[in-house]
Design a protein around this motif. Structure first.
Motif, PDB file in Angstrom:
ATOM      1  N   CYS A   1      39.383  36.515  45.273  1.00  0.00           N
ATOM      2  CA  CYS A   1      38.038  36.793  45.788  1.00  0.00           C
ATOM      3  C   CYS A   1      37.069  36.296  44.717  1.00  0.00           C
ATOM      4  CB  CYS A   1      37.912  38.290  46.067  1.00  0.00           C
ATOM      5  SG  CYS A   1      36.290  38.833  46.600  1.00  0.00           S
ATOM      6  N   THR A   2      36.755  37.092  43.711  1.00  0.00           N
ATOM      7  CA  THR A   2      36.017  36.606  42.552  1.00  0.00           C
ATOM      8  C   THR A   2      36.853  35.519  41.869  1.00  0.00           C
ATOM      9  OG1 THR A   2      34.891  38.706  42.217  1.00  0.00           O
ATOM     10  CG2 THR A   2      35.126  37.289  40.286  1.00  0.00           C
TER      11      THR A   2
ATOM     12  N   GLU B   1      44.609  44.258  41.399  1.00  0.00           N
ATOM     13  CA  GLU B   1      45.371  44.845  42.502  1.00  0.00           C
ATOM     14  C   GLU B   1      46.809  44.334  42.510  1.00  0.00           C
ATOM     15  OE1 GLU B   1      43.324  43.977  46.163  1.00  0.00           O
ATOM     16  OE2 GLU B   1      41.417  44.685  45.357  1.00  0.00           O
TER      17      GLU B   1
ATOM     18  N   THR C   1      34.570  52.040  51.300  1.00  0.00           N
ATOM     19  CA  THR C   1      33.679  50.888  51.505  1.00  0.00           C
ATOM     20  C   THR C   1      32.484  51.215  52.403  1.00  0.00           C
ATOM     21  OG1 THR C   1      35.018  50.109  53.344  1.00  0.00           O
ATOM     22  CG2 THR C   1      35.566  49.247  51.172  1.00  0.00           C
TER      23      THR C   1
ATOM     24  N   ALA D   1      36.507  49.203  42.642  1.00  0.00           N
ATOM     25  CA  ALA D   1      35.285  48.424  42.900  1.00  0.00           C
ATOM     26  C   ALA D   1      34.057  49.321  42.996  1.00  0.00           C
ATOM     27  CB  ALA D   1      35.437  47.593  44.166  1.00  0.00           C
TER      28      ALA D   1
ATOM     29  N   ALA E   1      40.259  39.496  37.584  1.00  0.00           N
ATOM     30  CA  ALA E   1      39.289  39.984  38.560  1.00  0.00           C
ATOM     31  C   ALA E   1      39.934  41.154  39.281  1.00  0.00           C
ATOM     32  CB  ALA E   1      38.905  38.888  39.542  1.00  0.00           C
TER      33      ALA E   1
ATOM     34  N   LYS F   1      31.410  44.659  37.893  1.00  0.00           N
ATOM     35  CA  LYS F   1      30.554  45.513  38.711  1.00  0.00           C
ATOM     36  C   LYS F   1      30.079  46.674  37.841  1.00  0.00           C
ATOM     37  CE  LYS F   1      32.881  43.954  42.846  1.00  0.00           C
ATOM     38  NZ  LYS F   1      33.784  44.247  43.960  1.00  0.00           N
TER      39      LYS F   1
HETATM   40  C1  LIG Z   1      36.132  47.206  47.499  1.00  0.00           C
HETATM   41  C2  LIG Z   1      36.552  45.986  46.782  1.00  0.00           C
HETATM   42  N1  LIG Z   1      37.822  45.827  46.393  1.00  0.00           N
HETATM   43  C3  LIG Z   1      38.251  44.749  45.730  1.00  0.00           C
HETATM   44  C4  LIG Z   1      37.412  43.710  45.458  1.00  0.00           C
HETATM   45  C5  LIG Z   1      37.959  42.492  44.785  1.00  0.00           C
HETATM   46  O1  LIG Z   1      37.474  42.299  43.488  1.00  0.00           O
HETATM   47  P1  LIG Z   1      37.347  40.870  42.881  1.00  0.00           P
HETATM   48  O2  LIG Z   1      36.344  40.116  43.686  1.00  0.00           O
HETATM   49  O3  LIG Z   1      36.913  41.094  41.491  1.00  0.00           O
HETATM   50  O4  LIG Z   1      38.655  40.189  42.924  1.00  0.00           O
HETATM   51  C6  LIG Z   1      36.064  43.819  45.822  1.00  0.00           C
HETATM   52  C7  LIG Z   1      35.112  42.754  45.455  1.00  0.00           C
HETATM   53  O5  LIG Z   1      34.329  42.208  46.107  1.00  0.00           O
HETATM   54  C8  LIG Z   1      35.638  44.968  46.505  1.00  0.00           C
HETATM   55  O6  LIG Z   1      34.361  45.095  46.891  1.00  0.00           O
END
Ligand SMILES: Cc1ncc(COP(=O)(O)O)c(C=O)c1O
Ligand SMILES: Cc1ncc(COP(=O)(O)O)c(C=O)c1O
Lengths: 449, 508, 449, 508
Positions: free
Chosen positions: A322-323, B141, B217, B244, B136, B269
């Motif tokens: 994602c990031t 995860e 979320t 997150a 990230a 974040k």
């Molecule tokens: C709820 C949630 N979980 C996981 C992620 C994934 O994180 P990352 O984008 O750092 O990989 C995000 C990021 O947008 C998120 O909002």
């Protein structure tokens, strides 16, 4: 607290509007016995924190204190001043993934340009917007091949960066994919070996982990004959003069992007680049930017092919990424724009030259011998009668970072070999001077005396 | 005037580099290489001058909306102010000039920062051991789940299912799949929380873990988290915390105290590091002590008062990065954490939740389908009310309605969440997250963060009010938005059908 | 050359268009025997030049290598990180004087804000956009008064920075203006002295060159009685707690702006601020930005009152200044915006506190005595039985920059005095720590033992 | 959306600073001061948050046209690209961390840079001694003239007149007045050069110096400079060179070789240091050996191989700055000079003159009253041809015509140079200098500099062509310009009549 802008009046008005009478009341949904106070240091001023970091930093010994000949996946090159100045502009830094294209044409054009430069450099047709680093780029390349071919095995050259081999294992193991080594002789992947029919991809690095330039064309042919794809992990600087993965017929090009305008930073400012041929585009992981039109026919740029991604496909996505490493990819875009084809050719030529001169100088020293006798790009492995660890420690005392100890580095990888126990991998780049080379030579002479 | 691509400035023979001189002008080292090693066509890179690069990139930066220029209440992304002191402290620390192959003795200062940061994050999460390496959240995860998988294998069990709520972020199921685990989706209650009763029927011997985001979320705290934890543990599974949304709780509540066993954080974040237009991030993983042996290598060990990297960890899932992840992000986050301290962190969550609830209360006056009760650091608004037809009015009450076109079949145009988002751009505001979580139809997920002023929030409310009025009075204005940007709404479908992914003209 | 973007093809086409056949032909208007080749080093690469500057820099000993207590006109304060980051944005850096207002509202608003903050800080009604530095600000202040009063003499307090006195002399001499000293006792300007009727301005510094806080009100009264204006040169940081020139009734406030967000930089990043009361506005030198309306009633900002300036008034202009110190004034604007009234009060309080603690500590040492017994802000002068030069040199060896040697510094100025031959002017700011103070104390003890 | 003033974001009690803690929390040191020392009202500074400051200043920067974002052919200002390597080299040098009261032994590296730079600039100018201290061109002029004045006094003479051509920059006469000298204006020939024959009648025993800019402010080289020098010297006067236009000659021709005795340079022009939105600059002064004793203190002396500051110079005009002028600018210029070297500098002037002549030739096709023959680094265009009436057509041939309104009395609107300038803003170009030198009626002084590409120049030509067409076809479009900026043309007269110079509402 300075980062919370509320005055007492604001806070009161906001609590009122939210219908509660205290900040604590906002946390009513949480069982109150879960509340805690952290056992952390108290907050300090910016000046104090700056001093604290400077103090910690002073406990490191910086590269600038040494003459240095150390690569092994992370390289020190000239970074044009435009790179950090422009890529470091805070609009770029403090934006996020350009979900709202109209408001982020700047970021989107920059990524589109990045994709174009990476495709051009690797000789491929498409590129994504970056993955975490060179190691995970290899991983993603293999997953792409596994998905595409629906096969279950990966054949890896022992010339692949040993750490990358280990990361690949960590990622492939959970899903039960097999990894096996390619035949490897005299520091090079055997070009004429037969590739098994269950192999999804052949992974080969160029220049390889020993600095040696591989003959890509041969192995590509063999892989394709067996229906396997070729994942070529390449040093981007070398592509100023070395045949590109595309020219050699590879299907997927990956690599560590750090040499393109990023400092060593303890390997902490990396990004993986990843490019492929057209047929594989819809299986690429990560963000991809494409051209698009608005209803007035104006051209713009937008995130595209999102049906591959986790936010749409969830467990069926091509990757969980994602990031990504957008900001570092942007550094590379500025770097490649500054360098152009001419600059890339020149920097590669300078690396080749310096490495040749270093090799000549060290080989004059009695006891120093080359580990593999083959053309190298900007790294070269030598051996002495003394254990490499001792030699490096002695050089270190003389202010020289002599290189990477190959014995240790290759442990737990297909690259592991008795031959390497006394071997040191040195590196020279355009930043290596005559004085550096001479200093290394005379220091090593003293050490081996 | 919109800036063209840098390739459009390119002219053969122009350049913008200088390099050190050759040392040996006599010999041609390239000629000595076998011919098939050599590149045939030079790469089609831009050929431009220094002024070109500078002007181009300066203009692109100005064409990018960012926290430093705009309010950016992108839900789930915690777009808080990124302190400039972190840039300066990082430079003063001198990270740039360290090489990963330097002996451990050369980087004691860095390893001390790592060691301290691991301890701080253990304290923040209420867990025991931390790996800072994941690049990230998503890599965190994967690491967390791979650790769980290995730990369960080590127990001699064969659990291979991960339970994930339907409101989960896409990376959660994707990471589970990557870790070789099977995803089973569990349903939510009507409010959007885990259906605790239904949970029982999912918990069996196959279940390795339940993955939750908390607050979830939708910005809601899973109030039954302790019960959930008990059930999960009783079923022999582990509880995973997607960090997150930790900005809602940081400094006040800890995943470990709630019963979570494994957790990743998003330093980009909660800990205020810049998002970089898409990255880099950093996703450290914290675990209970029994899971520590499975964390990725390298770990840091202290030997005779010196920090040493330890690769020799037989139970580890292995290394997951070529080096040590996004070190620059970790150092920035360390700076932030030390700057704020326990007191500052508690203020962060208080003010993040205050800002969200203030904004929620104001928007609830305008949009009926706003999160009804107290939210945590973010909340949702469903904009189905902006569609005019009575048919739609009723649909606005149901969840998960979707549809791609504007128009309800009987002429009156529907204004959709995406339209509102685009219209916000005209009003100088980066829109909230739209259509995530899909649980809310025509949903916006709004996370103001603690660093925004009341005036900025009020300005957002005024903008939303204006758009609501426009949607009623001149819906085309909203549906046709944005009007003030350099391009209008782009044809995403066309772009994906015939992808143009590079500036092709440059390929000879 | 990398900064000239022309390809050979461009150059040829451009020469053609210009109607000449070579670059040399372009210089036809110049007598050919005047052509020359410079005896300068050949051009080098960016990397080499960066190394060269680093090498030169390494031949300096930086402040960070010392515990430091040195002021004397240039002060080290905490610089919020926003200051260089924002003021250093290249749009600000690479623009020039905002002649075309519509295209430069950013710069113009920033200058307007600067003028507002300076007026607020000094308690004055108007400010210009900056002059070169604190010394030339004093000069410009005197010229303003000379023009306004049509008198010929300036009365200067010996408490004015001695260098500023010398600069004033260099500027006033050519036009034949007279400079004379004010009465000065025990380190302070005598508040009750009579000012002559030919005096255009009384110049007084607060805190003065010895760190001592002057009683502005008294001298202002005396000056005004004599029909003279008062030019108050002030330390901007002190204005967080000390009475502003405006409150004290001064007519013109000037000073060195460096403490507001700029580093010491060997005194090479200075700017002079200059503010005045309303009646004097049209006699101010330099750029001034004012509010203006366009025909649609929109408010904008523009250079105004240009009829004062050299490009309009030529030899009758209020000053010859053209290029000023805009970028540094911008730094101060960001600084003052970060600090606000509360921060300015706090930083001044911290200076006061640290200086008091330093003074207490040093006065515990046998042989150390205060030169003047009066309240000080962040500088304080002490005397020992040993020559100041020796004391400072001995402290330097112990890693302490102990202060300014007053004997030398005051030479050739009205401040010169036998009393000062063994005197050292020390300085403490908010960045002075307990450890610093203790280290100074014990080092001085050793030196004097 | 235009950014409001930071004061409009201000709210009582907000702040954006952190400071080190108090050392002694018991005592109140302020209370110990006499009451009339203490400020009564806190200063009305903005009270804002960090985000406020960052967003405000970021936006203001984006509202500023600069070289980094736009073509900026501002005549007489040499708005060339400012190399970014100079920023980095300056940081690497570590200037920030040096204090002027450190002993000379602590700053040997800096004094070495000064010493080298003085020698380099002596070589560049063909003169013997240099002072780096003056803060800008105008201060350089004052210093140069003060030196001349003192030198002439030292001769026992009483010359007090400075001759200045009518084309001279305003600082020239203003500096002369400041140096206590009387300004006498000498006329120019019809082409705009010094009238060599007329010169004789001005040269007498009162004349201390003739001040010239060469190439002059029309971009023309004074071809008779050697004759002029002879005459001036013969009359017992000195010849002063205003180096603002050295970019035309640098590395190829030298003022000293032409007969100049004193000269100032503008490092912020020729040596590519940033103009900073108005400054800082740096205006070093170079003189013949006999004038060296009069240069400002401090000078640098070498004692036993160490550099020492020397204040003990009895003939010096004195110090002219509280410290050493704009040191940061000097170090940047040093970087530039070393980077380019003799070869690079010669390329600068060649390309600056090439760019100017290319642009001149292209514009001459559109505007008849463009500098007719070869120009140096800049040239002029007279835009009187854009006024429609025949009366005006003829006026377009005469010099020094002026007038403030648009309109020729018989209805057809006149398009003036200022209108063209404003219209250029709409086309994304910073206009050239207008109405300077006043010698050219409706004049533009255009200096493209060497760092601009042919495409950028072509784009400028196209814009000028377009505006010419618009002036004929829709003059209101041009007269009403700019149309795309956040404000239209501002009422300068109104602004000067009732000056509003601060944000008043903040004063209680
Ligand atoms: C709820 C949630 N979980 C996981 C992620 C994934 O994180 P990352 O984008 O750092 O990989 C995000 C990021 O947008 C998120 O909002
Ligand atoms: C010809 C000429 N002389 C003198 C000057 C004054 O230089 P400065 O602005 O650096 O004081 C200028 C600057 O604009 C100029 O163009």
């Amino acid at each position: 607290m300075v980062f919370v802008p509320h005055t007492e009046i604001d806070r009161k008005a906001m609590l009122d509007a939210a219908g509660v009478d205290s900040v604590e009341a906002l946390f009513a949904p949480i069982p109150s016995h879960l509340a805690t106070q952290l056992d952390l240091p108290a907050g300090i001023s910016e000046w104090e924190v700056e001093r604290l970091l400077a103090e910690r930093g002073a406990q490191n010994r910086k590269l600038s204190e040494f003459r240095r000949f150390v690569g092994g996946g992370i390289y020190e090159h000239w970074i044009p001043p435009e790179v950090p100045s422009l890529a470091g502009r805070r609009e770029f830094m403090t934006a996020y993934t350009p979900y709202q294209s109209e408001a982020s044409q700047g970021t989107l054009k920059a990524i589109f340009e990045y994709q174009t430069t990476i495709a051009a450099l690797t000789g491929m047709e498409a590129s994504n917007a970056s993955v975490y680093d060179g190691a995970t780029a290899v991983v993603e390349g293999c997953f792409l091949a596994l998905r595409h071919t629906r096969r279950n095995a990966i054949a890896v050259s022992p010339g692949l960066n040993p750490r990358h081999q280990q990361v690949l294992r960590a990622y492939l193991e959970p899903q039960g994919f097999e990894i096996r080594p390619l035949e490897f002789q005299n520091g090079k992947t055997n070009e004429n070996q037969i590739i098994g029919n269950d192999v999804a991809a052949v992974v080969i690095q160029n220049p390889n982990a020993f600095g040696i330039i591989e003959s890509l064309h041969g192995i590509v042919e063999k892989a394709h004959e067996a229906g396997a794809l070729v994942v070529a992990s390449v040093n981007p600087i070398s592509l100023g003069i070395l045949a590109s993965p595309g020219e050699a017929g590879a299907d997927i090009a990956v690599g560590e992007g750090q040499p393109m305008g990023l400092p060593p930073a303890y390997g902490g400012m990396c990004f993986g680049f990843m490019a492929c041929t057209k047929p594989l585009v819809r299986k690429l992981p990560g963000r991809i930017v494409g051209e698009a039109q608005d209803k007035n026919g104006r051209t713009g740029y937008t995130l595209t092919l999102q049906a591959r991604e986790q936010h749409i496909r969830r467990e069926k996505a091509t990757s969980n990424i994602c990031t990504n490493q957008a900001l570092f990819a942007l550094h590379a875009t500025v770097y490649l724009s500054c360098m152009g084809p001419q600059g890339m050719r020149e920097v590669a030529t300078l690396c080749l030259e310096r490495t040749a001169l270093l090799r000549e100088r060290l080989l004059k020293i009695p006891g120093v011998e080359t580990v593999f006798d083959a053309p190298v790009f900007h790294e070269w492995a030598y051996r002495t009668p003394r254990p490499a660890e001792q030699v490096l420690a002695a050089l270190h005392e003389k202010g020289i970072l002599g290189g990477v100890e190959l014995g240790h580095w290759t442990q737990n990888s297909f690259s592991q070999d008795e031959e390497l126990s006394n071997a040191i991998l040195t590196c020279a780049t355009e930043l290596t001077t005559n004085e550096d080379i001479e200093a290394y030579g005379s220091a090593l002479e003293e050490v081996l005396r | 005037m919109s800036e063209a691509l840098i390739y459009q400035r390119s002219r053969p023979g122009r350049y913008a580099y200088t390099l050190p001189p050759r040392l040996d002008r006599e010999r041609d080292f390239t000629a000595a290489l076998p011919k098939d090693f050599i590149r045939k066509n030079p790469p089609a890179l831009p050929e431009v001058s220094k002024v070109d690069v500078v002007r181009h990139m300066t203009r692109l930066s100005q064409e990018t909306i960012s926290i430093d220029s705009h309010f950016y209440p992108l839900g789930s992304c915690t777009m808080k102010h990124n302190p400039m002191i972190a840039d300066r402290a990082l430079a003063g620390f001198g990270l740039d000039g360290l090489h990963p192959h330097q002996p451990d003795g050369d980087v004691q200062g860095l390893l001390k920062v790592f060691t301290e940061m691991e301890a701080y994050l253990a304290e923040v999460t209420g867990l025991d051991a931390v790996s800072l390496i994941p690049s990230a959240g998503a890599q965190g995860e994967f690491v967390g789940l791979a650790v769980i998988r290995k730990a369960i294998q080590a127990r001699g069990e064969n659990r291979h299912v991960v339970l994930v709520p339907d409101t989960a972020h896409g990376t959660n199921p994707a990471s589970a799949a990557l870790a070789g685990l099977k995803v089973v989706v569990i349903p939510s209650t009507i409010e959007g929380l885990v259906d605790v009763d239904a949970l029982d029927s999912y918990l069996n011997d196959d279940v390795a873990a339940l993955m939750l985001t908390n607050p979830n979320t939708l910005g809601l705290f899973e109030k039954d988290i302790e019960t959930i934890a008990q059930k999960v543990h009783k079923a022999g599974a582990l509880l995973y915390y997607d960090g997150a949304n930790l900005n809602a709780l940081v400094g006040r509540y800890r995943p470990g105290d709630m019963g979570f066993d494994v957790c990743h954080l998003n330093l980009h974040k909660t800990f205020a590091t810049p998002h970089g237009g898409g990255g880099p991030g950093s996703g450290p993983v914290a675990v209970r002590a029994e899971l520590e042996p499975f964390l990725p290598v390298p770990r840091i060990r202290t030997v005779n008062g010196e920090y040493r990297l330890d690769f020799n960890r037989p139970d580890s899932i292995g290394p997951i990065h070529g080096n040590w992840g996004n070190v620059a992000v970790v150092v920035r986050a360390y700076t932030y954490l030390r700057l704020l301290g326990h007191d500052g962190l508690a203020d962060v969550s208080a003010s993040a939740v205050l800002n969200a609830n203030y904004l929620r209360a104001q928007l609830a006056k305008i949009f009926p389908n706003t999160t009804p009760g107290l939210c945590m650091h973010e909340f949702t608004v469903s904009l189905t009310c902006l569609s005019k037809s009575p048919a739609n009015e009723s649909a606005s009450k149901s969840h998960k309605q979707s549809g791609n076109g504007n128009g309800n079949g009987n002429g009156a145009p529907h204004v959709r969440a995406m339209d509102v988002a685009k219209r916000l751009l005209d009003l100088g505001i980066h829109p909230p997250t739209v259509y995530f979580p899909t649980f809310i139809s025509e949903g916006m997920l709004i996370e103001p963060t603690e660093t925004e002023t009341k005036e900025t929030l009020d300005n957002f409310v005024a903008a939303m009010q204006q758009i609501k009025r426009e949607a009623a009075e001149q819906p085309e204005l909203v549906i046709g938005a944005p009007h003030t940007t350099q391009v209008g709404r782009l044809d995403d479908v066309g772009a994906a059908r015939n992808p143009v992914l590079t500036f092709c003209c440059t390929f000879q």
